[in-house]
Design an enzyme around this catalytic site. Structure first.
Site, PDB file in Angstrom:
ATOM      1  N   HIS A 270       0.834  -1.207   0.000  1.00  0.00           N
ATOM      2  CA  HIS A 270       0.000   0.000   0.000  1.00  0.00           C
ATOM      3  C   HIS A 270       0.869   1.258   0.000  1.00  0.00           C
ATOM      4  CE1 HIS A 270      -3.507  -2.467   0.390  1.00  0.00           C
ATOM      5  NE2 HIS A 270      -3.151  -2.908   1.590  1.00  0.00           N
ATOM      6  N   ASP A 321      -5.057  -7.972  -3.455  1.00  0.00           N
ATOM      7  CA  ASP A 321      -5.392  -7.732  -2.056  1.00  0.00           C
ATOM      8  C   ASP A 321      -6.743  -8.326  -1.669  1.00  0.00           C
ATOM      9  OD1 ASP A 321      -5.416  -6.816   0.536  1.00  0.00           O
ATOM     10  OD2 ASP A 321      -5.458  -4.706   0.057  1.00  0.00           O
TER      11      ASP A 321
END
Length: 447
Positions: A270, A321
């Site tokens: 991220h 993800d």
């Protein structure tokens, strides 16, 4: 067994589209590349553009059960997390095997040949270990094999529910008590899969919220000892940064740097809310950064400074993800398109650089540096994308890479060879109807 493929077009190093390419495969490896060669008799013909295998560098397989169910109403990351915990609570090894197999098969249909599973659902309800404490990890390896993928299993250390908070509820299934006990269990997992060419055992620090800084060195030492990848969620939420600064007078990146968790085998996942110092520390240590744009926008996390990180020295990779979408072409183009929205400017990322992030850079970050390129000696991963669909029709040799990165979807992948085995042919996986497999695996989790 020797198999010869003839590619109408192929993307070859150093990033060039070449027509009429013969690829010879022996076992799991490419043994021959002949550009601009006529198709040999008996060769398997691959139309469109053939790419190296895609690498999904951040996956939580069980999050596939959330798709469509967490998009209702408004909510936040934290309300999404409660729904995620409910799914985690309902899983056991049998249910997880079914769900992960179907999810990984969906990835195969999208051209993914290697997946990094950020695995923290270790134990049974209440944190009670299974008879084999690594039962859930073994299930994920088996699921990847059934689907035809290589797997980098990132055994995740998860010790606290927040900075200074004990684990509670479903989180008890994630914890091992302390880092030393985590490492003992993870060492057993690594020994069980030692020497298996299609499995890489790595480690993960879940986040600065979940692993106290004084215990991080144990996870770092494990990764060094096993020469494996080390991944960590970093600065996904502003609230995470604020809590970290309040507790440690440092950002998450600074804490990780101070405790030896950054480096060329590390990946910051991220990396959305970064200071200039954070960017310099990540880039200066050549830590990889995994961007997951479809999840980051689904959870309203924000847009990370991907271009600045690359220019600072961090290789950029991609991940699905939360499985809101399983489509690495969408992840790739979102890196560019999201930066356009933030900056008001176009052209931050050439298509070839985005494709490199999805292939060679990603494979290297997962412990497979000999994958992600169509060269002799590399893993025989061939992903063929249609150039005649309603999305890609009109593509030429000169525009093929741009057409795939900026217009194609996972649905345009029609053939996948992974490690020398053809697992997708004419858009169909060797396991059969993957939609049906997903429905069957998801049903008990959605009652």
């Amino acid at each position: 067994m020797h198999v010869t493929y003839w590619c109408e077009m192929a993307w070859l190093p150093p990033g060039e589209v070449v027509e009429s390419v013969v690829v010879g495969v022996e076992g799991r490896r490419i043994v021959e590349i002949r550009p601009e060669a006529p198709p040999p008799p008996g060769a398997v013909r691959l139309a469109g553009l053939t790419l190296p295998g895609l690498a999904n560098c951040h996956s939580h397989a069980f999050h596939r059960a959330l798709r469509g169910h967490t998009q209702t109403g408004r909510g936040s990351f934290w309300t999404w997390r409660e729904r995620m915990y409910a799914v985690a609570q309902a899983l056991d090894p049998d249910r997880y095997l079914a769900l992960a197999t179907a999810t990984y098969a969906e990835m195969a249909l999208a051209g993914i040949t290697t997946v990094a599973e950020f695995h923290y659902l270790h134990h049974g309800p209440g944190g009670r270990p299974y008879a084999d404490p690594n039962a859930m990890g073994h299930v994920l390896v088996e699921a990847a094999r059934r689907a035809g993928l290589r797997i980098t299993l990132l055994d995740t250390c998860y010790l606290t529910g927040g900075i200074g908070d004990a684990l509670a509820g479903t989180q008890l299934r994630f914890g091992d008590g302390d880092a030393e006990r985590w490492a003992a269990r993870a060492d057993d997992l690594a020994r069980a899969h030692e020497g298996e060419e299609d499995v890489e055992i790595g480690a993960a620090i879940h986040s600065v919220r979940a692993v106290p800084p004084e215990q991080m060195h144990v996870v770092v030492d494990f990764a060094h000892r096993h020469t494996g990848p080390l991944h960590v969620h970093v600065s996904e939420q502003r609230a995470e940064n604020e809590a970290c600064v309040e507790a440690y007078s440092a950002t998450p990146v600074q804490v990780l740097h101070d405790h030896g968790a950054l480096g060329p085998r590390s990946t910051a996942v991220h990396a959305t809310h970064l200071s200039d110092v954070d960017v310099a520390l990540l880039g200066g240590s050549t830590t990889h950064v995994c961007m997951c744009p479809t999840t980051e926008r689904d959870l309203a996390d924000g847009v990370g400074p991907a271009r600045r990180l690359l220019e600072a020295g961090s290789p950029v990779t991609l991940g699905t993800d939360s499985q809101a979408v399983i489509d690495l072409f969408e992840e790739a183009r979102a890196v560019e398109l999201d930066e356009r929205l933030v900056t008001g400017e176009r052209g931050h990322w050439p298509a070839a650089q985005l494709l490199h992030a999805a292939t060679a850079a990603g494979q290297a970050s997962l412990g497979f540096p000999d994958a992600g390129c169509l060269v002799p000696g590399a893993w025989a991963d061939l992903v063929s994308v249609r150039l005649d669909s309603v999305r890609t029709a009109g593509a030429t040799k000169a525009s093929a890479v741009e057409s795939v990165v900026f217009a194609a979807t996972a649905a345009d992948v029609y053939s996948v060879v992974a490690g020398g085995r053809r697992i997708v042919e004419d858009g169909r996986h060797v396991l059969g109807d993957i939609g049906a497999l997903l429905r069957e695996a998801l049903a008990p989790l959605q009652r």
